[in-house]
Design a protein around this motif. Structure first.
Motif, mmCIF file in Angstrom:
data_model
loop_
_atom_site.group_PDB
_atom_site.id
_atom_site.type_symbol
_atom_site.label_atom_id
_atom_site.label_comp_id
_atom_site.label_asym_id
_atom_site.label_seq_id
_atom_site.Cartn_x
_atom_site.Cartn_y
_atom_site.Cartn_z
ATOM 1 N N LYS A 222 52.206 15.578 40.708
ATOM 2 C CA LYS A 222 52.839 16.091 41.909
ATOM 3 C C LYS A 222 54.140 16.791 41.546
ATOM 4 N N THR A 223 54.550 17.714 42.386
ATOM 5 C CA THR A 223 55.788 18.450 42.178
ATOM 6 C C THR A 223 56.763 18.129 43.311
ATOM 7 N N GLU A 224 57.941 18.688 43.212
ATOM 8 C CA GLU A 224 58.964 18.449 44.226
ATOM 9 C C GLU A 224 58.471 18.839 45.620
ATOM 10 N N ALA A 225 57.634 19.882 45.689
ATOM 11 C CA ALA A 225 57.134 20.361 46.974
ATOM 12 C C ALA A 225 56.246 19.346 47.686
ATOM 13 N N TYR A 227 56.930 16.220 48.102
ATOM 14 C CA TYR A 227 57.705 15.099 48.635
ATOM 15 C C TYR A 227 58.641 15.539 49.739
ATOM 16 N N SER A 228 59.017 14.569 50.553
ATOM 17 C CA SER A 228 59.997 14.817 51.608
ATOM 18 C C SER A 228 60.761 13.523 51.861
ATOM 19 N N GLY A 229 61.865 13.619 52.586
ATOM 20 C CA GLY A 229 62.622 12.432 52.946
ATOM 21 C C GLY A 229 63.125 11.659 51.743
ATOM 22 N N ARG A 230 63.029 10.337 51.839
ATOM 23 C CA ARG A 230 63.519 9.472 50.769
ATOM 24 C C ARG A 230 62.746 9.694 49.472
ATOM 25 N N ASP A 231 61.443 9.923 49.567
ATOM 26 C CA ASP A 231 60.657 10.167 48.355
ATOM 27 C C ASP A 231 61.172 11.383 47.601
ATOM 28 N N LEU A 232 61.587 12.405 48.330
ATOM 29 C CA LEU A 232 62.131 13.603 47.688
ATOM 30 C C LEU A 232 63.449 13.279 46.990
ATOM 31 N N GLU A 233 64.286 12.469 47.624
ATOM 32 C CA GLU A 233 65.545 12.059 46.999
ATOM 33 C C GLU A 233 65.281 11.327 45.682
ATOM 34 N N VAL A 234 64.331 10.399 45.708
ATOM 35 C CA VAL A 234 64.034 9.618 44.506
ATOM 36 C C VAL A 234 63.392 10.497 43.441
ATOM 37 N N PHE A 235 62.523 11.442 43.854
ATOM 38 C CA PHE A 235 61.924 12.369 42.895
ATOM 39 C C PHE A 235 63.005 13.134 42.147
ATOM 40 N N ARG A 236 64.009 13.591 42.866
ATOM 41 C CA ARG A 236 65.082 14.351 42.230
ATOM 42 C C ARG A 236 65.916 13.479 41.305
ATOM 43 N N ILE A 237 66.143 12.224 41.689
ATOM 44 C CA ILE A 237 66.855 11.284 40.813
ATOM 45 C C ILE A 237 66.051 11.059 39.531
ATOM 46 N N PHE A 238 64.766 10.775 39.710
ATOM 47 C CA PHE A 238 63.899 10.505 38.557
ATOM 48 C C PHE A 238 63.832 11.727 37.648
ATOM 49 N N SER A 239 63.635 12.898 38.250
ATOM 50 C CA SER A 239 63.504 14.128 37.472
ATOM 51 C C SER A 239 64.759 14.415 36.658
ATOM 52 N N LYS A 240 65.923 14.262 37.292
ATOM 53 C CA LYS A 240 67.188 14.524 36.595
ATOM 54 C C LYS A 240 67.389 13.553 35.445
ATOM 55 N N MET A 241 67.127 12.259 35.675
ATOM 56 C CA MET A 241 67.333 11.265 34.629
ATOM 57 C C MET A 241 66.296 11.406 33.519
ATOM 58 N N ASN A 242 65.078 11.755 33.883
ATOM 59 C CA ASN A 242 64.033 11.940 32.878
ATOM 60 C C ASN A 242 64.366 13.098 31.948
ATOM 61 N N ARG A 243 64.852 14.210 32.509
ATOM 62 C CA ARG A 243 65.242 15.353 31.679
ATOM 63 C C ARG A 243 66.378 14.982 30.736
ATOM 64 N N ALA A 244 67.360 14.274 31.271
ATOM 65 C CA ALA A 244 68.528 13.915 30.468
ATOM 66 C C ALA A 244 68.183 12.900 29.377
ATOM 67 N N ALA A 245 67.089 12.148 29.565
ATOM 68 C CA ALA A 245 66.733 11.075 28.633
ATOM 69 C C ALA A 245 65.719 11.492 27.571
ATOM 70 N N GLN A 246 65.370 12.768 27.518
ATOM 71 C CA GLN A 246 64.343 13.179 26.563
ATOM 72 C C GLN A 246 64.763 12.916 25.113
ATOM 73 N N HIS A 247 66.058 12.934 24.850
ATOM 74 C CA HIS A 247 66.518 12.645 23.484
ATOM 75 C C HIS A 247 66.282 11.185 23.121
ATOM 76 N N LYS A 248 66.078 10.325 24.132
ATOM 77 C CA LYS A 248 65.733 8.930 23.888
ATOM 78 C C LYS A 248 64.214 8.743 23.845
ATOM 79 N N ILE A 249 63.530 9.405 24.770
ATOM 80 C CA ILE A 249 62.095 9.204 24.935
ATOM 81 C C ILE A 249 61.297 9.836 23.803
ATOM 82 N N GLN A 250 61.714 11.012 23.360
ATOM 83 C CA GLN A 250 60.993 11.717 22.299
ATOM 84 C C GLN A 250 61.459 11.245 20.920
#
Length: 263
Positions: A222-225, A227-250
């Motif tokens: 699924k993409t940002e499109a 989601y709506s409401g609270r799910d959209l807020e959490v998607f954006r939180i998850f997406s931002k943290m996931n991008r920032a954590a790639q140096h840990k995950i990879q």
């Protein structure tokens, strides 16, 4: 969730891994949280030696009490468990007074010192692991390790094995209930215990683990499109943290040198 099958799988996996590595068992840090509570119990169930270490650094009293209660629970139930406390306040304060402290010029300094606590604990676990012939067992779950990277690189992320890294946080709580851990552990509010002021995981992240798990299970489909409401807020939180954590995950990136350049 088939808790008994999962429990048996992890216990046998831990036992087999240690025996194949020629290790006597495991060493683990006991924080008073559900992750370390579950993993330490699973390690104890292998029958191999388990060294369960509480490592307070400016720790809150409730965290200390839960950690000590869980160690007593383990020692009472499993003869192969040895509990101990290694007070890291003094070495941490020595580092704090040695490092440059200037929050006005270094706004990330509080976070750096929080991560320093985790790395000091990692150092401690590896010291006691090496002198006792034990492997360091990690306590990270699937959301923390592979979703949002909510751990310290070369701190609590510095381990030899990670037995619950394929389980979501809600599933870890299910295991805690099935293992009949102390009530204080089963009901512990998630916190990393790295800050002077009490900060729960939810306060730091901005979302609950069930909310994050919903996004992670749908990640890539699924993409940002969608989601709506609270799910959209959490998607954006998850997406931002996931991008920032790639140096840990990879895996650590390596600069490949062409073979023809070696001659």
């Amino acid at each position: 969730m088939q808790t008994q099958k999962i429990t048996d799988k992890i216990v046998n996996w831990l036992k087999g891994y240690a025996e194949n590595a020629g290790a006597k068992g495991y060493v683990i840090g006991i924080s008073g949280g559900v992750d370390s509570g579950v993993v330490s119990t699973l390690c104890a169930m292998t029958g191999l030696k388990l060294l369960a270490i509480e490592m307070p650094i400016r720790q809150k009293e409730d965290q200390i009490n839960r950690a000590q209660e869980h160690i007593r629970f383990l020692e009472t139930k499993f003869p192969n468990v040895q509990g101990m406390t290694v007070n890291l306040n003094e070495p941490f304060e020595a580092l704090y007074s040695t490092f440059e402290v200037d929050e006005a010029h270094f706004p990330d300094q509080k976070l750096a010192f929080a991560n320093t606590r985790a790395r000091l604990r990692m150092l401690t676990l590896y010291y006691y692991g090496q002198i006792n012939g034990l492997l360091v067992c990690g306590t990270g779950n699937k959301v923390e390790d592979f979703g949002i990277g909510f751990y310290t690189k070369y701190g609590d992320g510095g381990v030899d094995v990670s037995p619950i890294a394929d389980l979501y946080k809600t599933e870890v709580y299910e295991l805690a209930r099935s293992l009949d851990l102390p009530e204080s552990i089963k009901n512990a509010i998630p916190t990393d215990g790295l800050w002077d002021a009490e900060r729960t995981d939810e306060q730091q992240i901005g979302a609950t683990y069930p909310e994050l798990e919903k996004i992670q299970k749908e990640w890539g489909t699924k993409t940002e499109a969608d989601y709506s409401g609270r799910d959209l807020e959490v998607f954006r939180i998850f997406s931002k943290m996931n991008r920032a954590a790639q140096h840990k995950i990879q895996p650590i990136p390596v600069c490949d040198i062409p073979e023809e350049w070696r001659s």
